[in-house]
Design a protein around this motif. Structure first.
Motif, PDB file in Angstrom:
ATOM      1  N   ALA A 238      -9.530 -26.547  -4.009  1.00  0.00           N
ATOM      2  CA  ALA A 238      -9.483 -25.064  -4.139  1.00  0.00           C
ATOM      3  C   ALA A 238      -8.309 -24.389  -3.508  1.00  0.00           C
ATOM      4  O   ALA A 238      -8.011 -24.934  -2.260  1.00  0.00           O
ATOM      5  CB  ALA A 238     -10.989 -24.390  -3.499  1.00  0.00           C
ATOM      6  N   PRO A 239      -7.787 -23.587  -3.558  1.00  0.00           N
ATOM      7  CA  PRO A 239      -8.373 -22.910  -5.809  1.00  0.00           C
ATOM      8  C   PRO A 239      -7.698 -23.713  -6.301  1.00  0.00           C
ATOM      9  O   PRO A 239      -6.455 -24.568  -6.450  1.00  0.00           O
ATOM     10  CB  PRO A 239      -7.159 -21.680  -4.726  1.00  0.00           C
ATOM     11  N   HIS A 240      -8.478 -23.814  -7.384  1.00  0.00           N
ATOM     12  CA  HIS A 240      -7.667 -25.251  -8.383  1.00  0.00           C
ATOM     13  C   HIS A 240      -7.213 -24.039  -9.356  1.00  0.00           C
ATOM     14  O   HIS A 240      -7.589 -22.320  -9.560  1.00  0.00           O
ATOM     15  CB  HIS A 240      -8.220 -25.597  -8.985  1.00  0.00           C
ATOM     16  N   GLY A 241      -6.357 -24.387 -10.756  1.00  0.00           N
ATOM     17  CA  GLY A 241      -5.935 -23.683 -11.880  1.00  0.00           C
ATOM     18  C   GLY A 241      -6.624 -23.268 -12.750  1.00  0.00           C
ATOM     19  O   GLY A 241      -7.881 -23.108 -12.292  1.00  0.00           O
ATOM     20  N   ASP A 242      -6.478 -23.235 -14.043  1.00  0.00           N
ATOM     21  CA  ASP A 242      -7.161 -23.240 -15.133  1.00  0.00           C
ATOM     22  C   ASP A 242      -8.078 -23.843 -15.319  1.00  0.00           C
ATOM     23  O   ASP A 242      -9.497 -23.383 -16.163  1.00  0.00           O
ATOM     24  CB  ASP A 242      -6.569 -22.793 -16.199  1.00  0.00           C
ATOM     25  N   ALA A 243      -8.595 -25.268 -14.586  1.00  0.00           N
ATOM     26  CA  ALA A 243      -9.987 -26.395 -14.934  1.00  0.00           C
ATOM     27  C   ALA A 243     -10.102 -26.451 -13.659  1.00  0.00           C
ATOM     28  O   ALA A 243      -8.751 -27.000 -12.647  1.00  0.00           O
ATOM     29  CB  ALA A 243      -9.050 -27.002 -15.811  1.00  0.00           C
ATOM     30  N   HIS A 244     -11.036 -27.042 -13.157  1.00  0.00           N
ATOM     31  CA  HIS A 244     -11.532 -28.283 -11.845  1.00  0.00           C
ATOM     32  C   HIS A 244     -12.005 -28.953 -12.629  1.00  0.00           C
ATOM     33  O   HIS A 244     -12.448 -29.722 -13.784  1.00  0.00           O
ATOM     34  CB  HIS A 244     -12.965 -27.674 -11.470  1.00  0.00           C
ATOM     35  N   THR A 245     -11.112 -30.486 -11.678  1.00  0.00           N
ATOM     36  CA  THR A 245     -11.234 -31.827 -11.675  1.00  0.00           C
ATOM     37  C   THR A 245     -11.880 -32.356 -10.804  1.00  0.00           C
ATOM     38  O   THR A 245     -11.659 -32.272 -10.037  1.00  0.00           O
ATOM     39  CB  THR A 245     -10.655 -32.299 -12.522  1.00  0.00           C
ATOM     40  N   ARG A 246     -13.435 -33.607 -11.068  1.00  0.00           N
ATOM     41  CA  ARG A 246     -13.319 -34.134 -10.230  1.00  0.00           C
ATOM     42  C   ARG A 246     -13.015 -35.982 -11.237  1.00  0.00           C
ATOM     43  O   ARG A 246     -13.328 -35.791 -11.545  1.00  0.00           O
ATOM     44  CB  ARG A 246     -15.205 -33.946 -10.604  1.00  0.00           C
ATOM     45  N   GLN A 247     -13.702 -36.564  -9.882  1.00  0.00           N
ATOM     46  CA  GLN A 247     -13.100 -37.855 -10.331  1.00  0.00           C
ATOM     47  C   GLN A 247     -13.109 -39.016  -9.301  1.00  0.00           C
ATOM     48  O   GLN A 247     -13.594 -38.544  -8.087  1.00  0.00           O
ATOM     49  CB  GLN A 247     -11.620 -38.219 -10.636  1.00  0.00           C
ATOM     50  N   ALA A 248     -13.500 -40.021  -9.558  1.00  0.00           N
ATOM     51  CA  ALA A 248     -14.342 -41.153  -9.131  1.00  0.00           C
ATOM     52  C   ALA A 248     -13.812 -42.285  -9.949  1.00  0.00           C
ATOM     53  O   ALA A 248     -13.400 -42.634 -10.899  1.00  0.00           O
ATOM     54  CB  ALA A 248     -15.669 -41.646  -8.599  1.00  0.00           C
ATOM     55  N   TYR A 249     -13.120 -43.273  -8.766  1.00  0.00           N
ATOM     56  CA  TYR A 249     -12.656 -44.690  -8.743  1.00  0.00           C
ATOM     57  C   TYR A 249     -13.814 -45.845  -8.452  1.00  0.00           C
ATOM     58  O   TYR A 249     -14.103 -45.467  -7.180  1.00  0.00           O
ATOM     59  CB  TYR A 249     -11.340 -44.798  -8.440  1.00  0.00           C
TER      60      TYR A 249
END
Length: 286
Positions: A238-249
């Motif tokens: 945070a702060p993120h832009g127009d969208a927030h992303t979660r990711q996992a490998y």
């Protein structure tokens, strides 16, 4: 989910009292000695062995239930934000082929069709026509990363080429867009090498497009909840832009999975359905 019904105790009406009788004297018979616990355990082991060997050569199809509440921190009520995934099952294996993390499979190879190991889309979702659960080209996988990094990452995949890439995507009613890629290599060593080259961490060597600044998700408590599968779960800072992303490998033997949830707006991609997705996908890979 349907509510569970609770069945209360059943009252049985009393029977009419019978006339008292004097039973004939019966000599007491000593109780037979209970078998020792060691013997009981031995019987259980042999029974399990018979069941296992009886199933060899006919393929494997195991049921997987949705993640238990204890597997995902914060799952306390029915209205906890989880997605309604269908009941899962592992695909049948070719006759004589072991599961990836069994003792007979020291190379940790997935013998099942990679497409059948993809997590299905949950109820209420709109399928992504470009990621329909089939094979995808390497260029589609590379499109998840920043344009300026794709040549470097493409060279890595040229030096360590994947055998197959399967992918599935969908969009939920709240706007969350989910994508899962399963990248299978010729060996566990190749998959591990690519994982290491990605340098997964706070400062990603090749961050996803639109999620340059990341941090480890401190709420993730299940890095090895599934035997043989290790996961690295991150969220956009945070702060993120127009969208927030979660990711996992997730690294599972010869296969590296990339799982992405991206949601437009300030609310951000919800944590619980994302962790649910990661756990269920890991179960299919394990």
């Amino acid at each position: 989910m349907s509510d569970q019904q609770t069945v209360g105790p059943v009252r049985v009406p009393p029977t009419e009292a019978a006339a008292p009788t004097t039973p004939p004297a019966v000599p007491e018979v000593p109780a037979a000695p209970r078998p020792p616990r060691r013997a009981l355990r031995a019987v259980a082991r042999w029974t399990a062995a018979v069941l296992v060997f009886g199933g060899l050569g006919t393929g494997t199809a195991l049921a997987i239930t949705s993640a238990e509440r204890g597997d995902v921190p914060g799952l306390a009520t029915e209205d906890d934000g989880r997605w309604a995934y269908p009941k899962l099952s592992l695909p049948a294996l070719p006759a004589g082929s072991p599961r990836p993390f069994s003792e007979a499979n020291t190379a940790e190879i997935h013998h099942a069709d990679l497409r059948e190991l993809l997590l299905p889309a949950p109820a209420g979702s709109t399928p992504d026509k470009a990621l329909d659960g089939g094979w995808v080209k390497q260029e589609r996988f590379l499109a998840e990363y920043r344009a300026e990094d794709r040549d470097e990452l493409a060279q890595l995949l040229t030096d360590t080429p994947p055998r197959h890439i399967a992918a599935r995507g969908w969009t939920m009613p709240d706007g969350t867009r989910a994508r899962i890629y399963l990248v299978r290599f010729n060996s566990t060593a190749f998959a591990t090498h690519v994982r290491d080259e990605l340098r997964i961490g706070v400062a990603m060597r090749w961050p996803l497009a639109g999620a340059v600044e990341t941090e480890f998700d401190a709420s993730w408590k299940s890095p090895r909840a599934v035997e043989g599968v290790s996961s690295y779960v991150l969220t956009e800072k945070a702060p993120h832009g127009d969208a927030h992303t979660r990711q996992a490998y997730s690294l599972a033997g010869d296969t590296l999975a990339l799982i992405v949830h991206e949601r437009p707006g300030k609310a951000g991609a919800a944590r619980i359905p994302f962790q649910q997705t990661v756990i269920l996908q890991n179960q299919l890979l394990g």
